[in-house]
Design a protein around this motif. Structure first.
Motif: not given
Lengths: 473, 279
Positions: A103, A105-107, A165-166, A169, A429
């Motif tokens: 989570v 790493r999605t930021r 960026r997602w 997931l 990513r």
């Protein structure tokens, strides 16, 4: 230390052990190996009982040892259940531990450090001397944004650009899909009902009473059978150049006004119940007349397999009869199968009896009389006026009736798994960092999956562009 | 086999053979022209091969995926196609062209030695899932084949270094990345193949999974490639170890496609040719 604390410590250590990479790999390898054993060792469920018994008789010690180890039914053996459990426990532990990290790493604010000192120490960081460093970073932002990167700029002269960026997931989606597949498989295993029925045109089937070809397999939980009843209106096998082309049937289900058409690959689906047609054949009516005036008749569903002989009795006339098509049906490949996947849909129509039916009238001492009956014809069964006729031929079909739940979980699992793989391994990513630092711009790159090689032209342009704005074109 | 298809297949075999010979000669002699000849003859062969498949499709009325010959032909075509679909900068033909052409030649040649006749499509094959399943199977197996061929090139170059013909291959880092990319491509398409087959099996056999030997072996192959990707992504396996694994893993694919149906008879995936009808 309190007992509960000791347990907590032990539990944490156990979970840490479960999520070790080595254990994940070992569990996958163990499952792979066990599945491989299932291919090498003959499996009881896949062999004909007679073949299994013959193998058992020929190698008694070996087979006993394999049976004791559970390897003759390896897919349902305790060791496979253990390996599966280990794999999923390990998977769960890994996923649980990774969730916060993924989570994060999605930021956009998470990634390569933006502090110049830390960045300069980082392996692979490139230092590009420039005159106007903040301006150069702004130019980099423009180029990266135009290339599909999202920009995070916490302060002038420092930016992080992230593409896809997602994508992290995808890890959760792919590995979570295994959980859905497991849940689906367990649900199906618990709720699955299956039955086979051979039903002639005009005959009816009821899941409560049959007729069944073999005893139905009830589910482990829930009702013993689905609420299902239907009548077979019409069976339509279709051949071309002597080969099977289509096989279908019209079925009228209880409570419905219009018949449904089923075909191989197109089962009738009623809620969680499917009715599949898997074969068809001729079912002639054999009628007898005895000298004393007794008469009787029976629809005989003739076997399809090569050299298959069908036996039936007409007790009113005191007859035991064996029949088979006078002309052998199309030869099928090994194991009664033919072309790829021919096993399902093997069917013969009335044309199979065009040359008639070979008939043997049997008595205790052996064959009393033999002859050939064509549709509409008759033959003598004895010397005192007994007759056997074949006035009519209709068709029968073999159906598989399946009722199970959990299929939707498998569908979702498949879709999620593939999506997860694409995100994790293809749309992974990518991250670029540009920081102004003492007359230069520090550039750093990071990527998962196949690395940044696919972005090499962009990165080369970026370096040139940061160094000199004239390179933009 | 239809006459048009027979002519096209013959020319395809000739062109593939010329392409293979030229590619090997190019590597051996270091001549760019020979490599170019190999590439162009392969491309022409691919076009003729596509024509042969289309001719068969037009005459039989169904996609050429129903008999062992059709699968061999479509499989060989997929391998050559995938070699050309790679971006130019990967220089895949230089690295794996000879191997891909050899594989395509062997598979297509093997197919033509069997029964090349066709008939109506069996009822069990009349499903949209056939096309999904088989399409992704070809992509997956072709992807694994190209990965394996590139891995061989990598190992060869890594052992001998930049000498003679090996200097003509892409640098080791590029070869390594190409192997990984094709493994990933094969892994994803193989997952779709297994899922599509499972969904099809539900409509055809009434169960998503039956532990059929071919099903099981495909799963074993998929899991093995999964282990390979894990080793790369989490353990950082690269270079020789990774290439060796990718090279050897192709054996599982070969067994899944060619081996299981030949050895195990109790399979629903019968890869045999129907005997001619007798009436």
């Amino acid at each position: 230390m309190r007992a509960i604390d000791l347990v907590a410590v032990e539990w944490r250590e156990f979970v840490a052990f479960l999520r070790t990479r080595a254990l994940v790999l070992v569990s996958i390898l163990l499952l792979t190996g066990l599945y491989g054993i299932g291919l090498a060792v003959p499996q009881r469920v896949r062999l004909a009982p007679s073949a299994y018994a013959a193998w058992r008789a020929s190698r008694p010690r070996l087979v006993r040892a394999l049976e004791a180890a559970g390897l003759t039914d390896v897919f349902r053996s305790p060791i496979v259940y253990f390996a599966t459990g280990l794999f999923f426990a390990s998977l769960l532990a890994v996923i649980w531990e990774r969730i916060p990290r993924i989570v994060r790493r999605t930021r956009l604010e998470h990634g390569i450090p933006l502090e110049p000192a830390a960045l300069a120490r980082r392996k692979g960081t490139r230092r590009i001397p420039v005159a106007e460093e903040e301006e150069a970073v702004r130019r980099a932002a423009g180029l990266l944004e135009a290339s599909g990167y999202r920009i995070y700029e916490p302060r002038p002269g420092a930016l992080r650009a992230v593409r896809f960026r997602w994508a992290p997931l995808g890890f959760l989606a792919f590995h979570g899909a295994f959980g859905l597949l497991l849940a689906g498989a367990i649900t199906i295993d618990l709720t699955r009902y299956s039955a086979w029925a051979t039903i002639g045109e005009g005959e009816a089937f009821d899941a409560a009473s049959g007729p069944f070809r073999n005893p139905p397999k009830p589910p482990k939980t829930g009702a013993a059978h689905p609420e299902l009843a239907f009548q077979v209106l019409d069976v339509r096998p279709e051949r071309e150049s002597g080969m099977q082309k289509r096989l279908g049937a019209d079925l009228l289900f209880a409570g419905e006004a219009t018949p449904r058409h089923v075909e191989v690959n197109q089962p009738a689906v009623l809620g969680s119940t499917s009715v599949l047609i898997t074969g068809a054949g001729p079912a002639p009516l054999f009628a007898c007349g005895a000298p004393g005036g007794a008469s009787s008749g029976v629809w005989v569903k003739m076997k399809l397999d090569r050299d298959g002989v069908t036996h039936f009795a007409l007790p009113e006339c005191g007859l035991r009869v064996a029949v088979r098509p006078a002309e052998q049906p199309q030869r099928l490949g090994k194991n009664g199968q033919g072309v790829m996947l021919q096993a399902t849909g093997a069917a013969l129509g009335p044309e199979a009896l065009a040359d008639g039916v070979e008939v043997l009238i049997l008595r205790a001492g052996g064959v009393e009389r033999r002859g050939v009956l064509v549709p509409g014809g008759e033959m003598a069964t004895d010397d005192v006026g007994g007759r056997l006729a074949m006035p009519e031929v209709r068709l029968y079909a073999t159906f598989e009736i399946v009722d199970e739940r959990g299929g939707a979980l498998l569908w979702v699992g498949f879709a999620l798994g593939v999506l997860g793989l694409v995100f994790r391994l293809v749309l992974f990513r990518r991250e670029v960092v540009a920081v102004a630092s003492g007359g230069a711009v520090l550039l750093a790159f990071a990527a998962e999956g196949a690395g940044l090689a696919g972005e090499s032209s962009l990165l080369a342009r970026l370096e040139l562009f940061v160094a000199s704005p004239e390179e933009e074109g | 086999m239809p006459r048009t298809e027979a002519i096209l297949v013959t020319f395809t075999l000739v062109l593939y053979a010329v392409s293979f010979s030229s590619s090997v000669a190019a590597l051996a002699m270091g001549r760019e022209r020979l490599l170019s000849l190999g590439r162009w003859t392969a491309l022409c062969g691919l076009g003729l091969h596509a024509g042969a498949l289309a001719a068969r499709w037009a005459v039989s009325g169904h996609a050429p995926v129903a008999t062992p010959y059709e699968n061999a032909s479509t499989g060989a075509w997929s391998i050559v196609l995938l070699t050309f679909l790679a971006p130019r900068r990967w220089r895949l033909f230089r690295g794996a062209g000879a191997g891909a052409m050899a594989l395509a030649l062997i598979i297509l040649g093997w197919g033509t030695t069997g029964d090349t006749s066709f008939g109506p499509m069996a009822p069990s094959l009349r499903s949209v899932w056939l096309y999904v399943h088989v399409f992704f199977a070809f992509l997956a197996y072709a992807g694994f084949s190209v990965a394996s061929g590139t891995a061989l090139g990598y190992l060869w170059k890594a052992k001998r270094g930049e000498v003679g013909l090996l200097a003509r291959l892409p640098v080791l880092e590029d070869l390594d990345l190409t192997v990984f990319r094709y493994v990933v491509f094969g892994f994803i398409t193989c997952a779709v193949m297994i899922a599509a087959g499972s969904i099809w099996a539900k409509d055809l056999w009434g169960a998503y999974w039956s532990w059929d030997p071919v099903e099981t072996w495909s799963l074993v192959a998929w899991l093995t490639y999964g282990v390979l990707i894990h080793l790369r992504v989490t353990y950082g396996w690269k270079g020789r170890r990774f290439a060796w694994f990718a090279l050897l893993a192709i054996v599982l694919v070969i067994v899944a496609y060619f081996g299981v149906g030949q050895v195990v008879t109790a399979t629903q995936h019968v890869f045999t040719v129907p005997e001619p009808p007798i009436f």
